[in-house]
Design an enzyme around this catalytic site. Structure first.
Site, mmCIF file in Angstrom:
data_model
loop_
_atom_site.group_PDB
_atom_site.id
_atom_site.type_symbol
_atom_site.label_atom_id
_atom_site.label_comp_id
_atom_site.label_asym_id
_atom_site.label_seq_id
_atom_site.Cartn_x
_atom_site.Cartn_y
_atom_site.Cartn_z
ATOM 1 N N CYS A 134 1.877 -4.758 -2.581
ATOM 2 C CA CYS A 134 0.419 -4.707 -2.405
ATOM 3 C C CYS A 134 0.170 -3.469 -1.553
ATOM 4 O O CYS A 134 0.335 -3.516 -0.334
ATOM 5 C CB CYS A 134 -0.111 -5.962 -1.725
ATOM 6 S SG CYS A 134 -1.868 -5.831 -1.314
ATOM 7 N N CYS A 180 -2.577 -3.867 1.201
ATOM 8 C CA CYS A 180 -2.487 -4.817 2.313
ATOM 9 C C CYS A 180 -1.261 -5.700 2.134
ATOM 10 O O CYS A 180 -0.139 -5.265 2.327
ATOM 11 C CB CYS A 180 -3.780 -5.625 2.392
ATOM 12 S SG CYS A 180 -3.839 -6.716 3.800
ATOM 13 N N SER A 181 -1.470 -6.949 1.687
ATOM 14 C CA SER A 181 -0.354 -7.892 1.638
ATOM 15 C C SER A 181 -0.645 -9.054 0.692
ATOM 16 O O SER A 181 -0.204 -10.173 0.949
ATOM 17 C CB SER A 181 -0.070 -8.425 3.035
ATOM 18 O OG SER A 181 -1.261 -8.951 3.585
ATOM 19 N N CYS A 182 -1.391 -8.824 -0.397
ATOM 20 C CA CYS A 182 -1.713 -9.908 -1.333
ATOM 21 C C CYS A 182 -0.428 -10.488 -1.914
ATOM 22 O O CYS A 182 0.468 -9.746 -2.301
ATOM 23 C CB CYS A 182 -2.606 -9.381 -2.461
ATOM 24 S SG CYS A 182 -4.213 -8.827 -1.875
#
Lengths: 207, 248
Positions: free
Chosen positions: A113, A116-118
């Protein structure tokens, strides 16, 4: 040249300050009726027992032994979750729309991602730190084969590498290859071989 | 476009740090839990899919809070500060700042309490206050089970079809986007048109928010990168909102 980049470790004072600040915040929020004294522990417990990589491991193990289930998983990951004996809600928060891609001898998949951090919470739980690291996010989209080799996955030049950038809408994960020497193993034994990293495409499954 | 929107392909970085822990310090778990509770108690959930009776939940939290709000805080930061802070340090700063700006707590209260905990190891190790209405935690678990799907009915037919070549627009970015900056101006092939439409829950300056189609796009490496560091036998996929695309 040695790097001064601290990675994930900072000085003890900085951690002590953050620990005090978050405790101050949580205690004020409890006193003011925003959350209860049990809210945060309830959430953390949920990720230890109900929503975690143990679910993804069961899905992969079943797909390895049941071709019809594998087809369902690849076509409709959420329907495959519904078909399992999972706790209620494993198409819930951060897993409303999940998709899984299959590794083969010719094609290797890896997820990222970049913004971000999906991450697919119901099947993989919460993302490990390396996935949230700007260095990984920056590099894997451009030089995936080199990044994979740093994780210990050596791919021949002939293997095509597919990089799947997860978004707020669609959460990706990986169906790894079943390793040789696992013939006759039960689904539970197979599930025990799986790691989050294998289901993210940065590790192979080992016996 | 800020550096945190434009990370893809950055050169000169270190080898990967394969830290497999989710939390590297115990305090990080607490801010993760607070953020998740805020999402589960957000005032928009009465219009969510599924709908929640959120106004009947006995919490004093009456604000709108989604992932987008958390991301916006991190993306709005000065880029040099963004990269000095570890993942959950950004959360702690953004979330505590939100509770102050919305008036739930004052900065003075937070600073005083923090200082007390730093001064006294007895206080730092003491248990948190107990109590609170258990119906709050019932809603939190209900949210974890049922989620908050961004899928909505399609208002107008999708503009593009599988096989189409599309170009990522050069969108002017403010403090928040869902478009990786390194894709701007580049051409990709539509490999899937997702069913229905996707909301982003609130409008952003670069045009997402109202429900719209999302496409799975495949980018060839030579389209995205100069030769250095490029892997010729790879493809990069991203799921992109329609407003970011034009016909190529």
């Amino acid at each position: 040249m040695p790097s001064n980049y601290p990675g994930f470790k900072y000085g003890a004072d900085r951690e002590t300050f953050s620990a005090a600040k978050v405790k101050a915040l949580e205690s004020l929020l409890i006193e003011k009726g925003v959350i209860t004294g049990k809210t945060v522990d309830t959430i953390l417990g949920y990720f230890e027992t109900e929503m975690g990589p143990f679910n993804g491991a069961k899905l992969v193990a079943k797909a390895w032994v049941d071709p019809a289930f594998k087809k369902l998983l690849l076509e409709d990951c959420n329907a495959a979750c519904e078909a399992m004996d999972f706790p209620e809600g494993m198409s819930g928060a951060e897993g409303e729309h999940m998709r899984i891609v299959e590794n083969t001898p010719e094609v290797h998949n890896v997820i990222v991602c970049t913004l971000c951090s999906c991450y697919p919470w119901p099947t993989l739980g919460l993302p490990p730190y390396w996935f949230k690291d700007p260095t990984f996010r920056a590099r894997v989209v451009r030089e995936p084969r080199v990044v994979l080799s740093e994780f210990g996955v050596q791919l021949d030049e002939s293997v095509k590498v597919l990089v799947w950038d997860s978004s707020a809408q669609i959460r990706w994960w990986v169906l790894p290859m079943r390793p040789p020497g696992t013939e006759g193993m039960s689904e539970a034994q197979l599930a025990a071989l799986l790691t989050p990293e294998a289901m993210m495409g940065v590790a192979t499954v080992k016996v | 476009m800020k550096l945190q929107h434009n990370l893809g392909g950055l050169e000169g970085l270190d080898p990967i740090t394969p830290e497999i822990e989710v939390f590297v310090e115990p305090w990080e778990k607490r801010i993760f839990g607070i953020h998740t509770a805020m999402m589960a108690l957000s005032n928009h959930l009465d219009t969510a899919n599924p709908q929640y009776m959120i106004d009947q939940v006995p919490t004093t939290f009456k604000s709108f809070w989604t992932w987008g709000h958390l991301r916006m805080g991190a993306e709005a930061m000065h880029p040099f500060e963004y990269f000095q802070l570890r993942y959950y340090e950004k959360w702690l700063g953004g979330i505590s700042g939100f509770f102050v700006s919305e008036g739930y707590i004052t900065q003075e209260e937070l600073d005083t309490r923090t200082a007390e905990l730093l001064e006294s190891s007895e206080k730092a190790e003491a248990p948190l206050p107990m109590g609170g209405n258990p119906a709050i935690d019932t809603q939190v678990v209900k949210y974890l089970r049922e989620g908050d799907s961004p899928m909505r009915p399609l208002a107008a037919p999708a503009k593009f079809s599988v096989g189409d070549q599309v170009r990522v627009k050069n969108t002017l970015v403010a403090d928040h986007t869902r478009l990786p900056g390194n894709l701007q101006g580049h051409v990709a092939e539509v490999v899937k048109v997702y069913d229905n439409a996707f909301t982003y829950f609130f409008p952003t300056a670069d045009g997402i928010g109202t429900p719209m189609p999302v496409y799975s796009l495949a980018f060839k490496p030579e389209e995205l990168w100069a030769e250095s560091l490029m892997d010729p036998n790879s493809l990069y996929y991203n799921d992109i909102f329609e407003v970011y695309l034009e016909a190529a």
